[in-house]
Design a protein around this motif. Structure first.
Motif, PDB file in Angstrom:
ATOM      1  N   MET A  27       0.845  -1.181   0.000  1.00  0.00           N
ATOM      2  CA  MET A  27       0.000   0.000   0.000  1.00  0.00           C
ATOM      3  C   MET A  27       0.887   1.239   0.000  1.00  0.00           C
ATOM      4  O   MET A  27       2.106   1.144   0.116  1.00  0.00           O
ATOM      5  N   THR A  28       0.282   2.405  -0.139  1.00  0.00           N
ATOM      6  CA  THR A  28       1.062   3.635  -0.097  1.00  0.00           C
ATOM      7  C   THR A  28       1.757   3.766   1.254  1.00  0.00           C
ATOM      8  O   THR A  28       1.215   3.386   2.294  1.00  0.00           O
ATOM      9  N   GLY A  29       2.971   4.321   1.216  1.00  0.00           N
ATOM     10  CA  GLY A  29       3.760   4.409   2.442  1.00  0.00           C
ATOM     11  C   GLY A  29       4.337   3.064   2.818  1.00  0.00           C
ATOM     12  O   GLY A  29       4.326   2.112   2.033  1.00  0.00           O
ATOM     13  N   ASN A  30       4.842   2.950   4.013  1.00  0.00           N
ATOM     14  CA  ASN A  30       5.373   1.668   4.504  1.00  0.00           C
ATOM     15  C   ASN A  30       4.246   0.870   5.148  1.00  0.00           C
ATOM     16  O   ASN A  30       4.242   0.594   6.357  1.00  0.00           O
ATOM     17  N   ARG A  31       3.276   0.526   4.312  1.00  0.00           N
ATOM     18  CA  ARG A  31       2.123  -0.245   4.763  1.00  0.00           C
ATOM     19  C   ARG A  31       1.854  -1.375   3.783  1.00  0.00           C
ATOM     20  O   ARG A  31       2.233  -1.305   2.608  1.00  0.00           O
ATOM     21  N   ALA A  32       1.196  -2.411   4.286  1.00  0.00           N
ATOM     22  CA  ALA A  32       0.775  -3.519   3.430  1.00  0.00           C
ATOM     23  C   ALA A  32      -0.566  -4.038   3.914  1.00  0.00           C
ATOM     24  O   ALA A  32      -0.861  -4.016   5.121  1.00  0.00           O
ATOM     25  N   SER A  33      -1.370  -4.483   2.969  1.00  0.00           N
ATOM     26  CA  SER A  33      -2.616  -5.155   3.302  1.00  0.00           C
ATOM     27  C   SER A  33      -2.374  -6.656   3.235  1.00  0.00           C
ATOM     28  O   SER A  33      -1.754  -7.154   2.292  1.00  0.00           O
ATOM     29  N   LEU A  34      -2.845  -7.365   4.241  1.00  0.00           N
ATOM     30  CA  LEU A  34      -2.709  -8.820   4.267  1.00  0.00           C
ATOM     31  C   LEU A  34      -4.038  -9.467   3.929  1.00  0.00           C
ATOM     32  O   LEU A  34      -5.082  -9.088   4.455  1.00  0.00           O
ATOM     33  N   VAL A  35      -3.991 -10.430   3.026  1.00  0.00           N
ATOM     34  CA  VAL A  35      -5.132 -11.303   2.781  1.00  0.00           C
ATOM     35  C   VAL A  35      -4.661 -12.691   3.190  1.00  0.00           C
ATOM     36  O   VAL A  35      -3.941 -13.370   2.460  1.00  0.00           O
ATOM     37  N   TRP A  36      -5.059 -13.083   4.370  1.00  0.00           N
ATOM     38  CA  TRP A  36      -4.528 -14.246   5.070  1.00  0.00           C
ATOM     39  C   TRP A  36      -5.600 -15.333   5.051  1.00  0.00           C
ATOM     40  O   TRP A  36      -6.614 -15.229   5.711  1.00  0.00           O
ATOM     41  N   THR A  37      -5.383 -16.361   4.246  1.00  0.00           N
ATOM     42  CA  THR A  37      -6.360 -17.429   4.092  1.00  0.00           C
ATOM     43  C   THR A  37      -6.061 -18.566   5.065  1.00  0.00           C
ATOM     44  O   THR A  37      -4.932 -19.069   5.117  1.00  0.00           O
ATOM     45  N   GLU A  38      -7.071 -18.954   5.826  1.00  0.00           N
ATOM     46  CA  GLU A  38      -6.937 -20.063   6.778  1.00  0.00           C
ATOM     47  C   GLU A  38      -8.168 -20.948   6.703  1.00  0.00           C
ATOM     48  O   GLU A  38      -9.245 -20.513   6.258  1.00  0.00           O
ATOM     49  N   ARG A  39      -8.015 -22.199   7.133  1.00  0.00           N
ATOM     50  CA  ARG A  39      -9.183 -23.043   7.318  1.00  0.00           C
ATOM     51  C   ARG A  39     -10.120 -22.341   8.299  1.00  0.00           C
ATOM     52  O   ARG A  39      -9.677 -21.727   9.273  1.00  0.00           O
ATOM     53  N   THR A  40     -11.415 -22.416   8.036  1.00  0.00           N
ATOM     54  CA  THR A  40     -12.369 -21.601   8.782  1.00  0.00           C
ATOM     55  C   THR A  40     -12.278 -21.812  10.285  1.00  0.00           C
ATOM     56  O   THR A  40     -12.316 -20.850  11.067  1.00  0.00           O
ATOM     57  N   GLU A  41     -12.114 -23.063  10.719  1.00  0.00           N
ATOM     58  CA  GLU A  41     -12.074 -23.302  12.164  1.00  0.00           C
ATOM     59  C   GLU A  41     -10.851 -22.655  12.814  1.00  0.00           C
ATOM     60  O   GLU A  41     -10.916 -22.139  13.940  1.00  0.00           O
ATOM     61  N   LEU A  42      -9.714 -22.639  12.094  1.00  0.00           N
ATOM     62  CA  LEU A  42      -8.518 -21.995  12.629  1.00  0.00           C
ATOM     63  C   LEU A  42      -8.635 -20.480  12.532  1.00  0.00           C
ATOM     64  O   LEU A  42      -8.191 -19.748  13.423  1.00  0.00           O
ATOM     65  N   ALA A  43      -9.249 -19.993  11.465  1.00  0.00           N
ATOM     66  CA  ALA A  43      -9.436 -18.545  11.312  1.00  0.00           C
ATOM     67  C   ALA A  43     -10.264 -17.980  12.457  1.00  0.00           C
ATOM     68  O   ALA A  43      -9.949 -16.902  12.989  1.00  0.00           O
ATOM     69  N   ASP A  44     -11.291 -18.699  12.846  1.00  0.00           N
ATOM     70  CA  ASP A  44     -12.120 -18.233  13.966  1.00  0.00           C
ATOM     71  C   ASP A  44     -11.294 -18.101  15.243  1.00  0.00           C
ATOM     72  O   ASP A  44     -11.447 -17.142  16.002  1.00  0.00           O
ATOM     73  N   ALA A  45     -10.407 -19.074  15.474  1.00  0.00           N
ATOM     74  CA  ALA A  45      -9.560 -19.022  16.662  1.00  0.00           C
ATOM     75  C   ALA A  45      -8.565 -17.871  16.576  1.00  0.00           C
ATOM     76  O   ALA A  45      -8.304 -17.172  17.570  1.00  0.00           O
ATOM     77  N   LEU A  46      -7.999 -17.631  15.401  1.00  0.00           N
ATOM     78  CA  LEU A  46      -7.051 -16.531  15.220  1.00  0.00           C
ATOM     79  C   LEU A  46      -7.723 -15.178  15.431  1.00  0.00           C
ATOM     80  O   LEU A  46      -7.160 -14.277  16.058  1.00  0.00           O
ATOM     81  N   LEU A  47      -8.930 -15.046  14.912  1.00  0.00           N
ATOM     82  CA  LEU A  47      -9.647 -13.781  15.051  1.00  0.00           C
ATOM     83  C   LEU A  47     -10.030 -13.500  16.501  1.00  0.00           C
ATOM     84  O   LEU A  47     -10.220 -12.336  16.878  1.00  0.00           O
ATOM     85  N   ALA A  48     -10.117 -14.552  17.302  1.00  0.00           N
ATOM     86  CA  ALA A  48     -10.480 -14.380  18.716  1.00  0.00           C
ATOM     87  C   ALA A  48      -9.281 -14.040  19.599  1.00  0.00           C
ATOM     88  O   ALA A  48      -9.460 -13.719  20.784  1.00  0.00           O
ATOM     89  N   LEU A  49      -8.068 -14.102  19.056  1.00  0.00           N
ATOM     90  CA  LEU A  49      -6.877 -13.808  19.852  1.00  0.00           C
ATOM     91  C   LEU A  49      -6.819 -12.342  20.253  1.00  0.00           C
ATOM     92  O   LEU A  49      -7.343 -11.469  19.556  1.00  0.00           O
ATOM     93  N   ASP A  50      -6.125 -12.073  21.363  1.00  0.00           N
ATOM     94  CA  ASP A  50      -5.905 -10.672  21.722  1.00  0.00           C
ATOM     95  C   ASP A  50      -4.860 -10.080  20.782  1.00  0.00           C
ATOM     96  O   ASP A  50      -4.257 -10.778  19.959  1.00  0.00           O
ATOM     97  N   ALA A  51      -4.660  -8.778  20.865  1.00  0.00           N
ATOM     98  CA  ALA A  51      -3.813  -8.067  19.904  1.00  0.00           C
ATOM     99  C   ALA A  51      -2.389  -8.606  19.886  1.00  0.00           C
ATOM    100  O   ALA A  51      -1.786  -8.774  18.813  1.00  0.00           O
TER     101      ALA A  51
END
Length: 415
Positions: free
Chosen positions: A226-250
């Motif tokens: 992205m513009t500047g020193n930034r990047a967008s991540l499109v991170w594909t995971e199996r749905t059950e693991l993605a749910d667990a990752l999204l529930a993690l703290d920062a």
């Protein structure tokens, strides 16, 4: 763009005012056709920073179209050129394979392979370009709840009871389109049982416009500059693991992210919200019915593995606008079935072939089978050594192969 009550008569009723719908309205206006765009959400909602966290990789042919339509000046300063694409295979713990595929835009000319633009800024640019176009009427919020078609035209009924008479109903309302079902058009497809996690990161070192596609056993991990020193991540995971990752703290989420991102850009820090999207394949069995044309996600939804979803829809826009403008120029009915059949035939091969390619790529790379991994690593390396094949892939990703509509060549429909 004036927000006024829908006129009784218009050339095209566009159901859905997203990126495909607004692009279609601008293209039709350039071809001498009026449109009424009806969208469920108000412009201030869809352009809010919290509405959509995704970025889109606009192929260079699509960038030509946006220049021809006068959209590009409104988004140019938010657009990050894609100079190179690096495709690698690997694992989270083992890192990337030493065999990889590298695309350098200089092999096919001075034009970048495309540009990365946040979806919010694409929408803002489209609204800005359409604001003073008298041939476009916007009704938002609003909804087309039904329609009736005859050999002579179509009448759309809005949620507030108003009726809009047109020559064509263009359905641009996304994958869950109710109007598509009303037209009797079925879909085929399946869930990938994967979820796309989208977020933005800041990094220490410059990315130099290099996009990374890192194939992990659970799915691709795309790092999009992205513009500047930034990047967008499109991170594909199996749905059950993605749910667990999204529930993690920062802190824990950042640690998982860094394990996949690596340190090639120095220190990395998530700086935006997390969004998630279920991934699936969905293709309409036909793109047209009497006085109806499907455009964009209403016609096809593919895996984001190659970043081609929006580009596919915008190629629909360019083709439909051109066949309708040509019919109008010849004094023919731009919404007649033979006009729409030209559109469907023009778009059919591109749609089916790209859907098949992305499906096969996702299945080939989203596994951890040793012999398969070896074959795909060697395949990436071999493709990288074949210059003609490498250049073809770049031109194909740029939307610059086959019989291109005028807009994708950068030509005006008014010429």
């Amino acid at each position: 763009m004036p927000r006024k009550p829908a006129s009784t008569e218009t050339d095209v009723l566009i159901a859905g005012g997203g990126m495909a719908g607004l692009s279609l309205a601008l293209a039709l206006a350039q071809g001498g056709l009026s449109s009424t765009v009806v969208d469920a959400l108000a412009p201030e909602t869809v352009t809010d920073a919290g509405f959509d966290g995704r970025v889109s990789a606009l192929a260079y042919a699509v960038c030509r179209m946006y220049r021809a339509l006068g959209v590009w000046p409104h988004m140019a300063h938010h657009a990050q050129p894609i100079n190179d694409i690096v495709v690698t295979d690997g694992t989270v713990r083992g890192g990337a394979s030493p065999l990889f595929l590298h695309f350098d835009h200089r092999e096919i000319g001075e034009e970048p392979l495309g540009h990365l633009v946040e979806n919010r800024h694409i929408r803002l640019a489209l609204f800005a370009a359409a604001r003073d176009v008298s041939a476009i009427t916007l009704i938002a919020p609003g909804r087309v709840t039904g329609y009736s078609a005859t050999p002579d035209g179509v009448t759309g009924t809005l949620a507030d009871g108003r009726q809009v008479h047109a020559r064509l109903l263009a359905v641009c309302e996304g994958r869950q389109s109710a109007l598509r079902a009303m037209a009797g058009i079925r879909t085929i497809g399946w869930s990938y049982r994967q979820t796309g996690i989208v977020t933005t990161v800041a990094h220490e070192k410059p990315h130099h416009g290099v996009a990374q596609e890192f194939f992990l056993p659970s799915g691709p991990f795309a790092i999009l500059p992205m513009t500047g020193n930034r990047a967008s991540l499109v991170w594909t995971e199996r749905t059950e693991l993605a749910d667990a990752l999204l529930a993690l703290d920062a802190e824990d989420f950042a640690a998982e992210l860094r394990a996949r991102f690596g340190d090639y850009l120095g220190a990395v820090e998530p700086v935006g919200p997390r969004w998630s999207y279920p991934l699936s394949l969905q293709i309409a069995t036909d793109m047209i019915a009497e006085r109806v044309a499907l455009v964009g996600d209403a016609a096809h939804g593919i895996h984001p593995i190659a970043g081609q979803g929006l580009n596919l829809g915008l190629r629909d826009v360019a083709a439909l606008a051109e066949v309708m403008a040509q019919a109008r120029g010849l004094g023919l009915d731009p919404g007649a079935f033979d006009t729409l059949e030209r559109y469907a035939q023009w778009r059919r091969f591109d749609t089916v072939s790209l859907a098949a390619v992305t499906d096969v790529l996702n299945r080939l790379f989203s596994n951890d089978i040793g012999p398969v991994r070896l074959v795909r690593d060697v395949g990436l390396w071999a493709a990288g050594q074949a210059a003609p094949l490498r250049r073809f892939f770049m031109r194909h990703a740029g939307g610059d192969v086959g019989d291109l509509p005028k807009l994708l060549r950068g030509d005006s429909l008014a010429a």
